[in-house]
Scaffold this motif. Structure first.
Motif: not given
Length: 389
Positions: A17-25, A27-36, A89-93, A165-168
């Motif tokens: 489940l270590a994919i972006c959708l698995a971290s959706i909760d 991400i919504l809490v942080a209100g930030c980005y979906i990818s780095i 941000i609530g994303l996987p490493l 939606e991406w952070l660089f």
């Protein structure tokens, strides 16, 4: 440890489940980005360098012992700043790009192009200076080209909307451009002439990313190299005036780092004027690191903030003949040390710096582009995150 054995323990143990959708909760809490997406050198390398057959020592214990409990290709005992940012941000490493997709995962959540030993400038620049070029050929420009090759698989159409939606993370990069020159005996006056070119290369990469559609970038400055054990050992001096009285760091080397950072700040200012719709955040790694070096006990570190945890002896526990992972001894408590191997920092130090980026060490503040991130991080526990990479 044989190289094949070292690589075998680098296989990513990513949960299903270590994919972006698995971290959706999160991400919504942080209100930030979906990818780095990250570019840089060993400060941000999460496993690319070892896949280039560079610096085999990082593939051996005790690297990775603190959090992952095995080497991962990170130049530390555990997590790096980029890892803490991802967790913020609530994303996987962030996965190393050179890991490919052979483990069944993709780069939906982002990719890390940083490579240990990488430079901002291309090799031909150093060849033109008559330098011995022996390091990895993964300059910032080459990393950017790898990102361009990956991009079509991430957004076949309308990439600019997706990239909002991406952070660089562009750096830290440039440190090795100077390290290689200093350690080949070039004078500080000569190396200062490199700085405008290094900063220009960073600026050009940011321009290119903005042209592709990037809108939010974190750009770190250089660390205080006068406080790093390898420099303190190489440039030991009997002159008291060479050292900062408060810290014991080498003053003229720190002045050099600040010179780089001033030029980088100027460049970022020009970029903001040209691209008012982009958010370009300067990460002040220098002052974030100096805060803990000046007051180590305040942050939970020991009385010898300049000495490495993993090293081969000497006043700063650094010895080129017995480096970490190859003949050096490791301290019993890495979390009480700032320096890990005499070049890179411990997970504990990176954690403090990452937390500092949420406070006074980013310009403009990260919270402006991600308003909920500080509350989210303060309410969470880094160490409850699983060692998934």
């Amino acid at each position: 440890m044989a190289m094949t054995s070292a690589i075998s323990i680098f296989r990513f143990h990513l949960p299903l489940l270590a994919i972006c959708l698995a971290s959706i909760d999160a991400i919504l809490v942080a209100g930030c980005y979906i990818s780095i997406f990250s570019f840089g050198d060993s400060i941000a390398d999460t496993g690319n360098g070892i896949r280039c057959n560079q610096f085999d020592d990082v593939g051996r214990f005790p690297y990775g012992e603190t959090f992952f409990h095995h080497p991962t290709g990170r130049y530390s005992d555990g997590r790096l700043i980029i890892d803490f940012i991802a967790q913020d941000i609530g994303l996987p490493l962030v996965r190393p790009y050179l890991a490919g997709t052979d483990d069944g995962e993709d780069f939906t959540c982002g990719a890390n192009f940083a490579v240990g030993g990488a430079t901002a400038l291309d090799k031909k620049y150093f060849i033109s200076k008559g330098m011995d070029v022996y390091w990895t050929n993964n300059s910032l420009n080459i990393q950017l080209e790898s990102f361009k090759q990956l991009l079509p698989s991430l957004c076949s159409t309308d990439c600019s909307n997706r990239m909002n939606e991406w952070l660089f993370l562009v750096g830290e990069i440039g440190g090795n451009d100077y390290n290689h020159a200093f350690f080949q005996g070039r004078s500080v006056d000569e190396i200062k002439t490199f700085v405008p070119d290094v900063v220009s290369a960073i600026g050009s990469a940011i321009e290119e990313l903005i042209k592709l559609g990037a809108r939010t970038m974190i750009v770190p400055g250089n660390f205080p190299i006068g406080c790093i054990a390898i420099y303190l050992t190489r440039f030991q001096s009997d002159k008291r005036e060479d050292y900062e009285s408060e810290t014991g760091c080498i003053d003229w080397l720190n002045q050099f780092s600040m010179y780089h950072n001033r030029l980088l700040l100027d460049e970022l200012g020009h970029l903001r004027q040209r691209h008012p719709n982009a958010t370009i955040i300067y990460a002040n790694y220098y002052e974030a690191a100096m805060a803990i070096i000046r007051s180590p006990k305040e942050y939970g570190f020991g009385e010898s903030p300049l000495a490495a945890c993993c090293g081969g002896g000497g006043p700063y526990n650094f010895n080129n003949s017995a480096v970490c992972g190859n003949g050096a001894e490791v301290c019993s408590s890495p979390s009480s040390h700032i320096s890990w191997d005499g070049i890179h920092l411990t997970e504990a130090a990176y954690k403090v710096i990452a937390r500092g980026l949420l406070g006074t060490y980013t310009t403009p503040p990260i919270s402006q582009s991600c308003p909920k991130i500080q509350r989210y991080v303060l309410d969470s526990d880094y160490d409850n995150n699983s060692a998934s990479s």
